[in-house]
Design a protein around this motif. Structure first.
Motif, PDB file in Angstrom:
ATOM      1  N   LEU A  22      -7.453  17.592 -11.653  1.00  0.00           N
ATOM      2  CA  LEU A  22      -7.272  16.135 -11.325  1.00  0.00           C
ATOM      3  C   LEU A  22      -6.050  15.766 -11.319  1.00  0.00           C
ATOM      4  CD1 LEU A  22     -10.604  14.874 -12.687  1.00  0.00           C
ATOM      5  CD2 LEU A  22     -10.423  15.534 -10.585  1.00  0.00           C
ATOM      6  N   PRO A  23      -5.729  14.753 -10.552  1.00  0.00           N
ATOM      7  CA  PRO A  23      -4.339  14.248 -10.359  1.00  0.00           C
ATOM      8  C   PRO A  23      -4.060  13.808 -11.809  1.00  0.00           C
ATOM      9  CG  PRO A  23      -5.509  13.240  -8.885  1.00  0.00           C
ATOM     10  CD  PRO A  23      -6.448  14.106  -9.730  1.00  0.00           C
ATOM     11  N   SER A  24      -2.696  14.211 -11.978  1.00  0.00           N
ATOM     12  CA  SER A  24      -2.043  13.662 -13.286  1.00  0.00           C
ATOM     13  C   SER A  24      -0.773  12.503 -13.133  1.00  0.00           C
ATOM     14  CB  SER A  24      -1.415  14.910 -13.968  1.00  0.00           C
ATOM     15  OG  SER A  24      -0.212  15.461 -13.053  1.00  0.00           O
ATOM     16  N   ALA A  25      -0.406  12.168 -14.240  1.00  0.00           N
ATOM     17  CA  ALA A  25       0.699  11.234 -14.228  1.00  0.00           C
ATOM     18  C   ALA A  25       2.031  11.640 -13.365  1.00  0.00           C
ATOM     19  CB  ALA A  25       1.062  10.828 -15.717  1.00  0.00           C
ATOM     20  N   ALA A  26       2.080  12.976 -13.012  1.00  0.00           N
ATOM     21  CA  ALA A  26       3.021  13.724 -12.534  1.00  0.00           C
ATOM     22  C   ALA A  26       3.367  12.730 -11.164  1.00  0.00           C
ATOM     23  CB  ALA A  26       3.010  14.838 -12.256  1.00  0.00           C
ATOM     24  N   TRP A  27       2.364  12.206 -10.595  1.00  0.00           N
ATOM     25  CA  TRP A  27       2.572  11.398  -9.331  1.00  0.00           C
ATOM     26  C   TRP A  27       2.748  10.051  -9.613  1.00  0.00           C
ATOM     27  CZ3 TRP A  27       2.921  14.933  -5.773  1.00  0.00           C
ATOM     28  CH2 TRP A  27       2.200  15.787  -5.509  1.00  0.00           C
ATOM     29  N   ALA A  28       3.025   9.472 -10.664  1.00  0.00           N
ATOM     30  CA  ALA A  28       3.193   8.397 -11.069  1.00  0.00           C
ATOM     31  C   ALA A  28       4.964   8.271 -11.085  1.00  0.00           C
ATOM     32  CB  ALA A  28       2.763   7.631 -12.395  1.00  0.00           C
ATOM     33  N   GLU A  29       5.555   7.963 -10.166  1.00  0.00           N
ATOM     34  CA  GLU A  29       6.940   8.042 -10.109  1.00  0.00           C
ATOM     35  C   GLU A  29       7.525   6.929  -9.257  1.00  0.00           C
ATOM     36  OE1 GLU A  29       8.575  11.495  -7.952  1.00  0.00           O
ATOM     37  OE2 GLU A  29       6.640  11.918  -7.336  1.00  0.00           O
ATOM     38  N   THR A  30       8.594   6.472  -9.392  1.00  0.00           N
ATOM     39  CA  THR A  30       9.344   5.383  -8.509  1.00  0.00           C
ATOM     40  C   THR A  30       9.892   6.257  -7.311  1.00  0.00           C
ATOM     41  OG1 THR A  30      10.184   4.035 -10.256  1.00  0.00           O
ATOM     42  CG2 THR A  30      11.579   4.177  -8.186  1.00  0.00           C
ATOM     43  N   VAL A  31       9.256   5.388  -6.033  1.00  0.00           N
ATOM     44  CA  VAL A  31       9.813   5.997  -4.876  1.00  0.00           C
ATOM     45  C   VAL A  31      10.249   4.948  -4.054  1.00  0.00           C
ATOM     46  CG1 VAL A  31       7.453   5.579  -3.750  1.00  0.00           C
ATOM     47  CG2 VAL A  31       9.087   7.133  -2.626  1.00  0.00           C
ATOM     48  N   THR A  32      11.517   5.035  -3.401  1.00  0.00           N
ATOM     49  CA  THR A  32      11.871   4.265  -2.294  1.00  0.00           C
ATOM     50  C   THR A  32      12.574   4.969  -1.294  1.00  0.00           C
ATOM     51  OG1 THR A  32      14.338   3.910  -3.579  1.00  0.00           O
ATOM     52  CG2 THR A  32      12.860   2.326  -4.074  1.00  0.00           C
ATOM     53  N   GLY A  71      15.256  14.818  -3.924  1.00  0.00           N
ATOM     54  CA  GLY A  71      14.708  16.155  -3.453  1.00  0.00           C
ATOM     55  C   GLY A  71      13.617  16.167  -2.244  1.00  0.00           C
ATOM     56  N   VAL A  72      13.307  14.759  -1.741  1.00  0.00           N
ATOM     57  CA  VAL A  72      12.673  14.507  -0.527  1.00  0.00           C
ATOM     58  C   VAL A  72      13.717  14.292   0.538  1.00  0.00           C
ATOM     59  CG1 VAL A  72      10.922  13.561   0.672  1.00  0.00           C
ATOM     60  CG2 VAL A  72      10.515  13.994  -1.802  1.00  0.00           C
ATOM     61  N   THR A  73      13.678  15.287   1.495  1.00  0.00           N
ATOM     62  CA  THR A  73      14.887  15.192   2.551  1.00  0.00           C
ATOM     63  C   THR A  73      14.444  15.057   4.003  1.00  0.00           C
ATOM     64  OG1 THR A  73      15.190  17.386   2.854  1.00  0.00           O
ATOM     65  CG2 THR A  73      16.566  16.239   1.095  1.00  0.00           C
ATOM     66  N   SER A  74      12.994  15.504   4.024  1.00  0.00           N
ATOM     67  CA  SER A  74      12.210  15.402   5.290  1.00  0.00           C
ATOM     68  C   SER A  74      10.899  15.372   5.454  1.00  0.00           C
ATOM     69  CB  SER A  74      12.778  16.549   6.457  1.00  0.00           C
ATOM     70  OG  SER A  74      12.291  17.670   5.934  1.00  0.00           O
ATOM     71  N   VAL A 101       0.832  13.164   5.275  1.00  0.00           N
ATOM     72  CA  VAL A 101       2.543  13.294   5.324  1.00  0.00           C
ATOM     73  C   VAL A 101       2.778  14.499   4.573  1.00  0.00           C
ATOM     74  CG1 VAL A 101       4.694  12.609   5.019  1.00  0.00           C
ATOM     75  CG2 VAL A 101       3.070  11.020   5.654  1.00  0.00           C
ATOM     76  N   HIS A 102       3.597  15.657   5.111  1.00  0.00           N
ATOM     77  CA  HIS A 102       3.824  16.857   4.386  1.00  0.00           C
ATOM     78  C   HIS A 102       5.490  16.900   4.224  1.00  0.00           C
ATOM     79  CE1 HIS A 102       0.200  18.798   5.377  1.00  0.00           C
ATOM     80  NE2 HIS A 102       0.218  18.025   6.745  1.00  0.00           N
ATOM     81  N   TRP A 103       5.705  16.606   2.945  1.00  0.00           N
ATOM     82  CA  TRP A 103       7.047  16.374   2.434  1.00  0.00           C
ATOM     83  C   TRP A 103       7.703  17.670   2.404  1.00  0.00           C
ATOM     84  CZ3 TRP A 103       8.489  11.646   3.036  1.00  0.00           C
ATOM     85  CH2 TRP A 103       7.361  10.455   2.741  1.00  0.00           C
ATOM     86  N   SER A 104       9.338  17.658   2.555  1.00  0.00           N
ATOM     87  CA  SER A 104      10.065  18.889   2.223  1.00  0.00           C
ATOM     88  C   SER A 104       9.925  19.657   1.000  1.00  0.00           C
ATOM     89  CB  SER A 104      11.578  18.464   2.465  1.00  0.00           C
ATOM     90  OG  SER A 104      11.990  17.622   1.615  1.00  0.00           O
ATOM     91  N   ASP A 105       9.419  18.952  -0.087  1.00  0.00           N
ATOM     92  CA  ASP A 105       9.359  19.749  -1.289  1.00  0.00           C
ATOM     93  C   ASP A 105       7.923  20.244  -1.497  1.00  0.00           C
ATOM     94  OD1 ASP A 105       7.829  17.458  -1.826  1.00  0.00           O
ATOM     95  OD2 ASP A 105       8.794  17.062  -3.546  1.00  0.00           O
ATOM     96  N   GLY A 106       7.100  20.469  -0.353  1.00  0.00           N
ATOM     97  CA  GLY A 106       5.871  21.037  -0.459  1.00  0.00           C
ATOM     98  C   GLY A 106       4.734  20.063  -0.797  1.00  0.00           C
ATOM     99  N   SER A 107       5.021  18.890  -1.227  1.00  0.00           N
ATOM    100  CA  SER A 107       3.980  17.862  -1.694  1.00  0.00           C
ATOM    101  C   SER A 107       3.639  16.961  -0.387  1.00  0.00           C
ATOM    102  CB  SER A 107       4.391  16.944  -2.624  1.00  0.00           C
ATOM    103  OG  SER A 107       5.764  16.132  -2.118  1.00  0.00           O
ATOM    104  N   THR A 108       2.312  16.416  -0.691  1.00  0.00           N
ATOM    105  CA  THR A 108       1.399  15.597   0.620  1.00  0.00           C
ATOM    106  C   THR A 108       1.302  14.247   0.132  1.00  0.00           C
ATOM    107  OG1 THR A 108      -0.535  16.511   0.236  1.00  0.00           O
ATOM    108  CG2 THR A 108       0.739  17.722   1.617  1.00  0.00           C
ATOM    109  N   SER A 109       1.311  13.357   0.943  1.00  0.00           N
ATOM    110  CA  SER A 109       0.707  11.835   0.715  1.00  0.00           C
ATOM    111  C   SER A 109      -0.222  11.837   1.924  1.00  0.00           C
ATOM    112  CB  SER A 109       1.764  10.790   0.566  1.00  0.00           C
ATOM    113  OG  SER A 109       2.843  11.412  -0.162  1.00  0.00           O
TER     114      SER A 109
END
Length: 177
Positions: A22-32, A71-74, A101-109
């Motif tokens: 299940l989702p962990s706190a790793a997804w809790a991050e600042t994003v701008t 690390g997210v460039t595209s 959305v498929h981010w350049s680091d392999g993650s998705t949103s």
């Protein structure tokens, strides 16, 4: 009858949730992030001035992405569906399927639009979607996607129909912790 302290039960539950993925706190991050790119939309049958059910598919490529995390460039995304569409100017009436959305680091949103304003002058599309990340990376972040899709056949709305449009897109994703 002896009972175990609650702390052990809570710890065991957390370990079990972690083990089943299940989702962990790793997804809790600042994003701008602000990502610039292009988007294309295809319609079948082509859009005319007569509203009718039309199958649509949308694909976007976003590069560059600037901001935090570094690390997210595209990114890329796509969605599809069927909606009652036409070349007429429509405001506030538009399909709002989620975008993966498929981010350049392999993650998705998965972004769920909640407020959409769309104008369709002569088959072109000007669309502003505000929403939020409903699942995946950046969960809970606010999003705004601004799209201007242009078509090159100015008489298509009165003849064969507008079958595709394309143009610039800006995606903004913001969550401050």
């Amino acid at each position: 009858m002896k009972t175990r302290p609650i702390r052990i039960d809570v710890l065991a539950s957390l370990l079990l949730l972690s083990a089943i993925g299940l989702p962990s706190a790793a997804w809790a991050e600042t994003v701008t992030l602000t990502c610039l790119g292009t988007e294309t939309a295809h319609y079948n049958p082509g859009m005319t001035f007569t509203p009718q059910p039309i199958a649509f598919s949308v694909n976007g490529l976003l590069a560059p992405c600037a901001g935090i995390p570094l690390g997210v460039t595209s990114a890329s995304y796509g969605t599809s569906g069927v909606a009652n569409l036409s070349c007429e100017i429509l405001s506030g009436v538009a399909p709002t399927p989620p975008l993966t959305v498929h981010w350049s680091d392999g993650s998705t949103s998965v972004i769920q639009p909640t407020t959409v304003v769309t104008q369709r002058p002569v088959g072109e599309v000007v669309r502003i979607e505000s929403g939020h990340v409903a699942s995946g990376r950046f969960l809970g972040a606010a999003t705004v996607r601004t799209v201007t899709l242009l078509q090159t056949q100015l008489d298509a709305c009165t003849t064969s129909g507008v079958e595709s449009v394309g143009g610039p897109v800006v995606l903004e994703v913001v969550k401050l912790l």
